[in-house]
Design a protein around this motif. Sequence first.
Motif, PDB file in Angstrom:
ATOM      1  N   GLY A 176       0.827  -1.196   0.000  1.00 33.74           N
ATOM      2  CA  GLY A 176       0.000   0.000   0.000  1.00 33.74           C
ATOM      3  C   GLY A 176       0.860   1.244   0.000  1.00 33.74           C
ATOM      4  N   VAL A 177       0.552   2.181  -0.886  1.00 37.50           N
ATOM      5  CA  VAL A 177       1.306   3.435  -0.998  1.00 37.50           C
ATOM      6  C   VAL A 177       0.324   4.605  -0.975  1.00 37.50           C
ATOM      7  CG1 VAL A 177       3.212   2.367  -2.270  1.00 37.50           C
ATOM      8  CG2 VAL A 177       1.296   3.366  -3.538  1.00 37.50           C
ATOM      9  N   PRO A 178       0.791   5.817  -0.625  1.00 38.99           N
ATOM     10  CA  PRO A 178      -0.113   6.978  -0.618  1.00 38.99           C
ATOM     11  C   PRO A 178      -0.740   7.225  -1.988  1.00 38.99           C
ATOM     12  CG  PRO A 178       1.952   7.493   0.517  1.00 38.99           C
ATOM     13  CD  PRO A 178       2.137   6.158  -0.145  1.00 38.99           C
ATOM     14  N   MET A 179      -1.929   7.787  -1.995  1.00 38.41           N
ATOM     15  CA  MET A 179      -2.707   7.956  -3.233  1.00 38.41           C
ATOM     16  C   MET A 179      -1.947   8.718  -4.316  1.00 38.41           C
ATOM     17  SD  MET A 179      -5.606   7.411  -4.850  1.00 38.41           S
ATOM     18  CE  MET A 179      -6.942   7.106  -3.683  1.00 38.41           C
ATOM     19  N   GLU A 180      -1.384   9.877  -3.986  1.00 38.15           N
ATOM     20  CA  GLU A 180      -0.697  10.669  -5.012  1.00 38.15           C
ATOM     21  C   GLU A 180       0.551   9.956  -5.514  1.00 38.15           C
ATOM     22  OE1 GLU A 180       0.314  13.689  -7.720  1.00 38.15           O
ATOM     23  OE2 GLU A 180      -1.576  12.988  -6.857  1.00 38.15           O
ATOM     24  N   PHE A 181       1.264   9.268  -4.621  1.00 32.74           N
ATOM     25  CA  PHE A 181       2.420   8.470  -5.031  1.00 32.74           C
ATOM     26  C   PHE A 181       1.962   7.390  -6.013  1.00 32.74           C
ATOM     27  CE2 PHE A 181       5.433   5.016  -4.721  1.00 32.74           C
ATOM     28  CZ  PHE A 181       6.667   5.642  -4.626  1.00 32.74           C
ATOM     29  N   ALA A 182       0.860   6.714  -5.686  1.00 30.40           N
ATOM     30  CA  ALA A 182       0.331   5.650  -6.553  1.00 30.40           C
ATOM     31  C   ALA A 182      -0.019   6.188  -7.929  1.00 30.40           C
ATOM     32  CB  ALA A 182      -0.885   5.006  -5.904  1.00 30.40           C
ATOM     33  N   ARG A 183      -0.642   7.383  -7.974  1.00 32.12           N
ATOM     34  CA  ARG A 183      -1.027   7.978  -9.251  1.00 32.12           C
ATOM     35  C   ARG A 183       0.204   8.256 -10.118  1.00 32.12           C
ATOM     36  NH1 ARG A 183      -1.121  12.542 -11.831  1.00 32.12           N
ATOM     37  NH2 ARG A 183      -0.163  13.721 -10.130  1.00 32.12           N
ATOM     38  N   ARG A 184       1.239   8.814  -9.502  1.00 34.15           N
ATOM     39  CA  ARG A 184       2.463   9.122 -10.254  1.00 34.15           C
ATOM     40  C   ARG A 184       3.176   7.848 -10.691  1.00 34.15           C
ATOM     41  NH1 ARG A 184       5.437  14.309  -7.400  1.00 34.15           N
ATOM     42  NH2 ARG A 184       3.568  15.553  -7.042  1.00 34.15           N
ATOM     43  N   LEU A 185       3.222   6.864  -9.794  1.00 37.21           N
ATOM     44  CA  LEU A 185       3.875   5.600 -10.129  1.00 37.21           C
ATOM     45  C   LEU A 185       3.153   4.917 -11.288  1.00 37.21           C
ATOM     46  CD1 LEU A 185       6.032   3.478  -9.467  1.00 37.21           C
ATOM     47  CD2 LEU A 185       4.417   2.487  -7.823  1.00 37.21           C
ATOM     48  N   PHE A 186       1.833   4.917 -11.251  1.00 34.35           N
ATOM     49  CA  PHE A 186       1.027   4.302 -12.303  1.00 34.35           C
ATOM     50  C   PHE A 186       1.353   4.915 -13.663  1.00 34.35           C
ATOM     51  CE2 PHE A 186      -2.767   3.633 -14.845  1.00 34.35           C
ATOM     52  CZ  PHE A 186      -3.105   2.321 -14.556  1.00 34.35           C
ATOM     53  N   ALA A 187       1.532   6.233 -13.678  1.00 37.79           N
ATOM     54  CA  ALA A 187       1.848   6.922 -14.930  1.00 37.79           C
ATOM     55  C   ALA A 187       3.271   6.634 -15.403  1.00 37.79           C
ATOM     56  CB  ALA A 187       1.657   8.425 -14.752  1.00 37.79           C
ATOM     57  N   GLU A 188       4.155   6.296 -14.486  1.00 36.22           N
ATOM     58  CA  GLU A 188       5.576   6.123 -14.796  1.00 36.22           C
ATOM     59  C   GLU A 188       5.910   4.742 -15.337  1.00 36.22           C
ATOM     60  OE1 GLU A 188       9.381   7.611 -15.095  1.00 36.22           O
ATOM     61  OE2 GLU A 188       7.780   8.780 -14.162  1.00 36.22           O
ATOM     62  N   VAL A 189       5.192   3.711 -14.892  1.00 34.56           N
ATOM     63  CA  VAL A 189       5.591   2.333 -15.200  1.00 34.56           C
ATOM     64  C   VAL A 189       4.822   1.770 -16.391  1.00 34.56           C
ATOM     65  CG1 VAL A 189       6.191   1.899 -12.793  1.00 34.56           C
ATOM     66  CG2 VAL A 189       3.926   1.254 -13.635  1.00 34.56           C
ATOM     67  N   LYS A 190       5.354   0.657 -16.901  1.00 33.14           N
ATOM     68  CA  LYS A 190       4.673  -0.078 -17.968  1.00 33.14           C
ATOM     69  C   LYS A 190       4.670  -1.558 -17.615  1.00 33.14           C
ATOM     70  CE  LYS A 190       8.753  -0.649 -20.943  1.00 33.14           C
ATOM     71  NZ  LYS A 190       9.695  -0.473 -19.842  1.00 33.14           N
ATOM     72  N   LEU A 191       3.872  -2.330 -18.321  1.00 33.07           N
ATOM     73  CA  LEU A 191       3.829  -3.773 -18.088  1.00 33.07           C
ATOM     74  C   LEU A 191       5.219  -4.364 -18.287  1.00 33.07           C
ATOM     75  CD1 LEU A 191       0.507  -4.818 -19.856  1.00 33.07           C
ATOM     76  CD2 LEU A 191       0.889  -4.273 -17.444  1.00 33.07           C
ATOM     77  N   GLY A 192       5.587  -5.275 -17.403  1.00 33.83           N
ATOM     78  CA  GLY A 192       6.884  -5.937 -17.485  1.00 33.83           C
ATOM     79  C   GLY A 192       7.975  -5.261 -16.673  1.00 33.83           C
ATOM     80  N   ASP A 193       7.766  -4.015 -16.227  1.00 32.15           N
ATOM     81  CA  ASP A 193       8.794  -3.365 -15.415  1.00 32.15           C
ATOM     82  C   ASP A 193       9.049  -4.185 -14.161  1.00 32.15           C
ATOM     83  OD1 ASP A 193       9.270  -1.294 -17.161  1.00 32.15           O
ATOM     84  OD2 ASP A 193       8.068   0.183 -16.074  1.00 32.15           O
ATOM     85  N   PRO A 194      10.332  -4.325 -13.749  1.00 34.27           N
ATOM     86  CA  PRO A 194      10.656  -5.198 -12.634  1.00 34.27           C
ATOM     87  C   PRO A 194      10.415  -4.562 -11.266  1.00 34.27           C
ATOM     88  CG  PRO A 194      12.650  -4.267 -13.566  1.00 34.27           C
ATOM     89  CD  PRO A 194      11.520  -3.778 -14.413  1.00 34.27           C
TER      90      PRO A 194
END
Length: 200
Positions: A176-194
């Motif tokens: 579990g991560v803070p909401m705004e952190f999660a939003r930014r992380l979601f935008a940063e990553v792609k499928l397959g990222d380790p």
Amino acid sequence: MSPARSPAGVLFVALALATSACQAPPKPVAVAEPAPVTTPQTPGRLTLDAATADKLFGPASGVVSILDVPNQMHYGQFVWNDAGVAPGAIRIRVDLGRQLISVFRGGQEIATAVILFGGNGKETPVGDFPILQKAADYHSVTYDAPMPYMLRLTTDGVAIHASNVREGWATHGCIGVPMEFARRLFAEVKLGDPVEITDS
């Protein structure tokens, strides 16, 4: 200098010997004038040499800098600073022992946050996992609970997702991560990222 983060996310820089928060710092000693810095440092981050990176993050980690987090982070807090960091491969490291998540782009840490993780028989697994699925507005059928900005890591449902990150709470194995952190992380990553989950 040897940078090291404490379990609560505090960054300490000690000369020759890293100290923990409960130890007294070493007595001052005379040191030679430091050599001129030949590689400029991006404001807000600390450049690591290969030996220090290997010690902190494991052999051949590829980490070249970490964020300079001057104060202890608390539940629900995070730091995100990707200023001056070029596009590159994304890698996520979750440290259950320190209750921290770190996001690296091209070997440079661009974000860190205090996390929640699994307990009470629903422990978060350790190991290396690729991101298998992304869903910005996901709802868990198993737990009848929202999991915003979900990044699935395992076929049995372990994921990174936004949570109410506060003291005394745990997850059913997810991170579990803070909401705004999660939003930014979601935008940063792609499928397959380790994603590496460790319990150091």
